[in-house]
Scaffold this motif. Structure first.
Motif, PDB file in Angstrom:
ATOM      1  N   ARG A   3       0.831  -1.218   0.000  1.00 18.21           N
ATOM      2  CA  ARG A   3       0.000   0.000   0.000  1.00 18.21           C
ATOM      3  C   ARG A   3       0.861   1.262   0.000  1.00 18.21           C
ATOM      4  NH1 ARG A   3      -1.787   3.831  -0.870  1.00 18.21           N
ATOM      5  NH2 ARG A   3      -3.764   4.836  -0.354  1.00 18.21           N
ATOM      6  N   VAL A   4       1.977   1.241   0.717  1.00 24.02           N
ATOM      7  CA  VAL A   4       2.867   2.408   0.734  1.00 24.02           C
ATOM      8  C   VAL A   4       3.457   2.646  -0.653  1.00 24.02           C
ATOM      9  CG1 VAL A   4       5.080   3.265   1.619  1.00 24.02           C
ATOM     10  CG2 VAL A   4       3.404   2.280   3.190  1.00 24.02           C
ATOM     11  N   LEU A   5       3.918   1.585  -1.318  1.00 24.35           N
ATOM     12  CA  LEU A   5       4.519   1.740  -2.639  1.00 24.35           C
ATOM     13  C   LEU A   5       3.490   2.073  -3.712  1.00 24.35           C
ATOM     14  CD1 LEU A   5       7.209  -1.113  -2.743  1.00 24.35           C
ATOM     15  CD2 LEU A   5       7.517   1.327  -2.248  1.00 24.35           C
ATOM     16  N   ALA A   6       2.211   1.760  -3.443  1.00 22.81           N
ATOM     17  CA  ALA A   6       1.163   2.021  -4.436  1.00 22.81           C
ATOM     18  C   ALA A   6       1.005   3.505  -4.735  1.00 22.81           C
ATOM     19  CB  ALA A   6      -0.169   1.446  -3.956  1.00 22.81           C
ATOM     20  N   ASP A   7       1.483   4.355  -3.843  1.00 22.95           N
ATOM     21  CA  ASP A   7       1.367   5.801  -4.051  1.00 22.95           C
ATOM     22  C   ASP A   7       2.487   6.372  -4.911  1.00 22.95           C
ATOM     23  OD1 ASP A   7      -0.960   6.077  -2.569  1.00 22.95           O
ATOM     24  OD2 ASP A   7       0.099   6.386  -0.682  1.00 22.95           O
ATOM     25  N   TYR A   8       3.388   5.507  -5.379  1.00 24.58           N
ATOM     26  CA  TYR A   8       4.537   5.975  -6.157  1.00 24.58           C
ATOM     27  C   TYR A   8       4.588   5.274  -7.507  1.00 24.58           C
ATOM     28  CZ  TYR A   8       5.886   7.964  -1.683  1.00 24.58           C
ATOM     29  OH  TYR A   8       5.886   8.684  -0.516  1.00 24.58           O
ATOM     30  N   ASP A   9       5.340   5.855  -8.419  1.00 23.23           N
ATOM     31  CA  ASP A   9       5.448   5.310  -9.770  1.00 23.23           C
ATOM     32  C   ASP A   9       6.465   4.168  -9.774  1.00 23.23           C
ATOM     33  OD1 ASP A   9       5.147   4.944 -12.474  1.00 23.23           O
ATOM     34  OD2 ASP A   9       6.545   6.550 -13.019  1.00 23.23           O
ATOM     35  N   ILE A  10       6.089   3.088  -9.114  1.00 22.01           N
ATOM     36  CA  ILE A  10       6.951   1.914  -8.981  1.00 22.01           C
ATOM     37  C   ILE A  10       6.131   0.684  -9.357  1.00 22.01           C
ATOM     38  CG2 ILE A  10       8.317   0.506  -7.380  1.00 22.01           C
ATOM     39  CD1 ILE A  10       8.635   2.990  -5.622  1.00 22.01           C
ATOM     40  N   LYS A  11       6.586  -0.051 -10.326  1.00 23.93           N
ATOM     41  CA  LYS A  11       5.885  -1.273 -10.722  1.00 23.93           C
ATOM     42  C   LYS A  11       6.102  -2.320  -9.644  1.00 23.93           C
ATOM     43  CE  LYS A  11       3.748  -4.330 -13.242  1.00 23.93           C
ATOM     44  NZ  LYS A  11       2.267  -4.317 -13.307  1.00 23.93           N
ATOM     45  N   THR A  12       5.044  -2.590  -8.879  1.00 23.15           N
ATOM     46  CA  THR A  12       5.147  -3.449  -7.703  1.00 23.15           C
ATOM     47  C   THR A  12       4.311  -4.707  -7.874  1.00 23.15           C
ATOM     48  OG1 THR A  12       5.464  -1.493  -6.296  1.00 23.15           O
ATOM     49  CG2 THR A  12       4.851  -3.547  -5.198  1.00 23.15           C
ATOM     50  N   VAL A  13       4.888  -5.829  -7.458  1.00 25.75           N
ATOM     51  CA  VAL A  13       4.194  -7.117  -7.458  1.00 25.75           C
ATOM     52  C   VAL A  13       4.288  -7.713  -6.062  1.00 25.75           C
ATOM     53  CG1 VAL A  13       4.241  -9.500  -8.308  1.00 25.75           C
ATOM     54  CG2 VAL A  13       4.568  -7.595  -9.910  1.00 25.75           C
ATOM     55  N   LEU A  14       3.178  -8.224  -5.566  1.00 26.60           N
ATOM     56  CA  LEU A  14       3.160  -8.940  -4.288  1.00 26.60           C
ATOM     57  C   LEU A  14       2.712 -10.367  -4.543  1.00 26.60           C
ATOM     58  CD1 LEU A  14       1.789  -7.784  -0.866  1.00 26.60           C
ATOM     59  CD2 LEU A  14       1.063  -9.974  -1.794  1.00 26.60           C
ATOM     60  N   ILE A  15       3.450 -11.327  -3.987  1.00 28.90           N
ATOM     61  CA  ILE A  15       3.041 -12.728  -4.115  1.00 28.90           C
ATOM     62  C   ILE A  15       2.901 -13.351  -2.724  1.00 28.90           C
ATOM     63  CG2 ILE A  15       4.118 -13.012  -6.369  1.00 28.90           C
ATOM     64  CD1 ILE A  15       6.301 -14.676  -4.941  1.00 28.90           C
ATOM     65  N   GLU A  16       1.967 -14.269  -2.616  1.00 33.09           N
ATOM     66  CA  GLU A  16       1.708 -14.993  -1.373  1.00 33.09           C
ATOM     67  C   GLU A  16       1.529 -16.473  -1.709  1.00 33.09           C
ATOM     68  OE1 GLU A  16       0.779 -16.837   1.931  1.00 33.09           O
ATOM     69  OE2 GLU A  16       1.499 -14.766   1.986  1.00 33.09           O
ATOM     70  N   LYS A  17       2.228 -17.340  -1.002  1.00 30.51           N
ATOM     71  CA  LYS A  17       2.172 -18.765  -1.354  1.00 30.51           C
ATOM     72  C   LYS A  17       0.850 -19.419  -0.971  1.00 30.51           C
ATOM     73  CE  LYS A  17       4.418 -20.793   2.723  1.00 30.51           C
ATOM     74  NZ  LYS A  17       5.530 -21.674   3.162  1.00 30.51           N
ATOM     75  N   ASN A  18       0.093 -18.801  -0.051  1.00 30.84           N
ATOM     76  CA  ASN A  18      -1.242 -19.298   0.292  1.00 30.84           C
ATOM     77  C   ASN A  18      -2.271 -18.227  -0.066  1.00 30.84           C
ATOM     78  OD1 ASN A  18      -0.367 -21.871   1.461  1.00 30.84           O
ATOM     79  ND2 ASN A  18       0.540 -20.609   3.067  1.00 30.84           N
ATOM     80  N   GLN A  19      -3.032 -17.758   0.907  1.00 33.33           N
ATOM     81  CA  GLN A  19      -3.961 -16.654   0.677  1.00 33.33           C
ATOM     82  C   GLN A  19      -3.561 -15.469   1.559  1.00 33.33           C
ATOM     83  OE1 GLN A  19      -5.532 -19.949   1.265  1.00 33.33           O
ATOM     84  NE2 GLN A  19      -5.239 -20.095  -0.954  1.00 33.33           N
ATOM     85  N   ILE A  20      -3.924 -14.288   1.119  1.00 28.65           N
ATOM     86  CA  ILE A  20      -3.578 -13.063   1.829  1.00 28.65           C
ATOM     87  C   ILE A  20      -4.076 -13.133   3.276  1.00 28.65           C
ATOM     88  CG2 ILE A  20      -3.976 -10.570   1.973  1.00 28.65           C
ATOM     89  CD1 ILE A  20      -2.134 -11.346  -0.307  1.00 28.65           C
ATOM     90  N   GLY A  21      -3.191 -12.820   4.205  1.00 27.75           N
ATOM     91  CA  GLY A  21      -3.575 -12.687   5.609  1.00 27.75           C
ATOM     92  C   GLY A  21      -3.791 -13.959   6.390  1.00 27.75           C
ATOM     93  N   THR A  22      -3.505 -15.123   5.781  1.00 27.48           N
ATOM     94  CA  THR A  22      -3.820 -16.384   6.453  1.00 27.48           C
ATOM     95  C   THR A  22      -2.657 -16.944   7.265  1.00 27.48           C
ATOM     96  OG1 THR A  22      -3.261 -17.603   4.427  1.00 27.48           O
ATOM     97  CG2 THR A  22      -5.589 -17.038   4.787  1.00 27.48           C
ATOM     98  N   GLY A  23      -1.531 -16.243   7.282  1.00 28.07           N
ATOM     99  CA  GLY A  23      -0.413 -16.683   8.111  1.00 28.07           C
ATOM    100  C   GLY A  23      -0.505 -16.092   9.499  1.00 28.07           C
ATOM    101  N   SER A  24       0.598 -15.530   9.976  1.00 27.58           N
ATOM    102  CA  SER A  24       0.636 -14.978  11.331  1.00 27.58           C
ATOM    103  C   SER A  24      -0.322 -13.810  11.519  1.00 27.58           C
ATOM    104  CB  SER A  24       2.062 -14.518  11.655  1.00 27.58           C
ATOM    105  OG  SER A  24       2.951 -15.623  11.661  1.00 27.58           O
ATOM    106  N   THR A  25      -0.693 -13.145  10.439  1.00 31.79           N
ATOM    107  CA  THR A  25      -1.629 -12.026  10.545  1.00 31.79           C
ATOM    108  C   THR A  25      -2.958 -12.464  11.138  1.00 31.79           C
ATOM    109  OG1 THR A  25      -0.603 -10.854   8.702  1.00 31.79           O
ATOM    110  CG2 THR A  25      -2.895 -10.300   9.195  1.00 31.79           C
ATOM    111  N   SER A  26      -3.397 -13.666  10.859  1.00 31.00           N
ATOM    112  CA  SER A  26      -4.694 -14.133  11.352  1.00 31.00           C
ATOM    113  C   SER A  26      -4.684 -14.445  12.840  1.00 31.00           C
ATOM    114  CB  SER A  26      -5.145 -15.370  10.563  1.00 31.00           C
ATOM    115  OG  SER A  26      -4.225 -16.431  10.722  1.00 31.00           O
ATOM    116  N   VAL A  27      -3.489 -14.457  13.461  1.00 31.68           N
ATOM    117  CA  VAL A  27      -3.413 -14.683  14.910  1.00 31.68           C
ATOM    118  C   VAL A  27      -2.818 -13.481  15.637  1.00 31.68           C
ATOM    119  CG1 VAL A  27      -3.347 -17.196  14.788  1.00 31.68           C
ATOM    120  CG2 VAL A  27      -1.207 -15.922  14.604  1.00 31.68           C
TER     121      VAL A  27
END
Length: 395
Positions: free
Chosen positions: A45-69
Motif C-alpha cells: 500500500r505504501v509503494l502504491a502511491d509511487y510510480d513503482i511497478k510493484t508485485v506482491l506474491i503470497e504462497k497461500n492466501q492473503i492474511g492467512t499466516g501470522s496475521t490471522s493470529v
C-alpha cells in the motif's frame, strides 16, 4: 513450520474475502514483495502511491499466516523500554526510534481512513503496569524518560490504578497515543486497495528458487519466472535462515477471545493493558465486545495442552476483572517471533544488493511493519533512511 493451531477469532469476523489469481506466466517488475501478511500488504500500500511497478506474491492466501493470529494491539512502547534502548544506542537514536514508532501509529490511522471498508481501527489508551514492587523503580525511570524526551504520559500510583481498574498494581504508565485494529480485516483491505491502485497481487504462488545477479533478481515459480530490480522479503519467521537474523527468537504464545459481554466493569476506557513481567500478559477489547488476552510465552519446542493454557489465561482475566466473568469462545496458540534486543530486522541483506527484509519481530509487529514500510520506501526511492543502523540485519 506450523504457525498456529486452535480456533481462530479474526477469520470469523470476515464473511467474504477478496481473492487474487495465481501467477501463470513470467513477469517483470521494479519491486517484488514476497509475503502477503501484514508486513507485505502494508509495504504494497505504501509503494502504491509511487510510480513503482510493484508485485506482491503470497504462497497461500492473503492474511492467512501470522496475521490471522495477530492480536491487533498497536503501541509505540516496545518490548524494550526506552531507557534500555538509551543504554544500548544512546539518547539520540533511542528517542528517534521511539518517535518513529509513535509516528507509525498515526500512519496506520491515516491508511485506515483510505480503505474502502472498515477494519475496526480505533484509537485507544494504554496502561503499562508494574507486575510487582520490585519492577516499580524501573517503571518510574521509564516514565521519567518518556516525559524528559517529549512523550505524553501520565504516571498512575497504586491508588489511581485501583480507582480506575478492578485490580491492584504498584504503579503504571498511562498513555493515550495507541490504537487497536482487526489485523485480518486490515491486511485484506490493504491488499484490495493496493491492487486497485495498480499493485499486481498473486495468491497461491510460491517461490521455488532464486538467482541474484548484479543487475537483476530472478525468482522461479511453478508457472513462470519473476524478474525484479529489487525484492522485499516480508515472510516473517520463514525467512530466518536466509536473513541471517541471529538475534531472533521463536517462541509459542497463547491467546483466548471470550464470548461478547455486556459491560466492562472496572476497565477504564477499555484501554489496552500489558505488564512489566516477562513473559507478560496483554489484553484488549474488540468492536463486538469481546476480551482478548494472551501470554504464557514459552519455548517453541513446547507443546502444552491448548485447553489448559486457555483456562490459565481465563483465570488471569478473572483475577484482573472479577466482576466480568466471561467465558472462552476462541482459543489458539501461535509461533511468536522476538529479538534479543526487542527491535525488528529491517534493511538490506549484508551480502546481496537490492535484497531487503522487513521482519517486524516483537510485540509491536504491526507498528514495526508500518515503520519498516516507510524506511524501505525511502531506501528504494532515495537510497537512505536514518534509522537503518538501528534495525539493520546482522547487528
Amino acid at each position: 513450520m506450523e504457525l498456529y493451531q486452535g480456533n481462530l477469532y479474526w477469520p470469523s469476523t470476515v464473511e467474504e474475502t477478496p481473492s487474487f489469481p495465481a501467477l501463470t506466466s513470467s513477469i517483470h517488475c521494479d519491486v517484488l514483495i514476497i509475503g502477503g501478511g501484514m508486513s507485505g500488504t502494508i509495504m504494497a500500500r505504501v509503494l502504491a502511491d509511487y510510480d513503482i511497478k510493484t508485485v506482491l506474491i503470497e504462497k497461500n492466501q492473503i492474511g492467512t499466516g501470522s496475521t490471522s493470529v495477530n492480536t491487533g494491539l498497536l503501541q509505540f512502547s516496545n518490548d524494550a523500554m526506552l531507557i534500555d534502548l538509551i543504554d544500548r544506542f544512546g539518547k539520540e537514536k533511542a528517542v528517534y526510534f521511539y518517535k518513529l514508532c509513535l509516528k507509525a501509529i498515526d500512519e496506520l490511522d491515516k491508511y485506515s481512513t483510505y480503505l474502502s471498508e472498515p477494519t475496526d481501527f480505533r484509537r485507544a489508551d494504554s496502561l503499562y503496569y508494574a507486575s510487582n514492587e520490585h519492577e516499580l523503580k524501573k517503571l518510574k525511570n521509564e516514565y521519567d524518560a518518556l516525559i524528559q524526551y517529549g512523550f505524553h504520559a501520565d504516571y498512575l500510583d497504586k491508588h489511581a490504578i485501583s480507582n480506575l481498574y478492578s485490580f491492584e498494581a504498584p504503579g503504571g504508565i498511562y498513555t493515550k497515543a495507541e490504537a487497536e485494529v482487526n489485523p485480518y480485516k486490515f491486511s485484506l483491505q490493504l491488499a484490495k486497495d493496493s491492487n486497485q491502485l495498480g499493485v499486481d497481487i498473486y495468491e497461491n504462488t510460491e517461490i521455488l528458487s532464486h538467482r541474484f545477479s548484479k543487475d537483476e533478481l530472478c525468482f522461479e515459480t511453478e508457472k513462470g519466472d519473476i524478474q525484479a530490480k529489487k525484492v522485499i522479503y516480508a515472510t516473517g519467521y520463514a525467512t530466518q535462515e536466509f536473513a541471517k537474523t541471529k538475534g531472533a527468537l521463536l517462541e509459542r504464545t497463547y491467546t483466548i477471545a471470550t464470548k461478547p459481554i455486556d459491560q466492562f466493569i472496572g476497565w477504564h476506557n477499555r484501554s489496552l493493558i500489558w505488564e512489566t513481567a516477562r513473559p507478560y500478559h496483554y489484553l484488549r477489547t474488540t468492536s463486538d465486545n469481546r476480551i482478548i488476552i494472551g501470554g504464557l510465552d514459552e519455548k517453541l519446542a513446547s507443546n502444552d495442552d491448548l485447553m489448559c493454557k486457555g483456562e490459565q489465561l481465563l483465570s488471569k482475566l478473572n483475577t484482573l476483572f472479577p466482576h466480568i466473568s466471561p467465558s472462552i469462545e476462541f482459543e489458539w496458540s501461535a509461533v511468536f517471533g522476538s529479538t534479543k534486543d526487542g527491535l525488528p530486522f529491517i534493511g538490506e541483506h549484508p551480502k546481496y544488493k537490492n535484497v531487503y527484509f522487513m521482519l517486524g519481530y516483537g510485540g509491536n509487529g504491526t507498528v514495526y511493519s508500518m515503520l519498516g514500510a516507510e524506511m524501505l520506501k525511502d531506501l528504494i526511492l532515495y537510497g537512505f533512511h536514518p534509522a537503518m543502523d538501528i534495525t539493520r540485519l546482522g547487528r
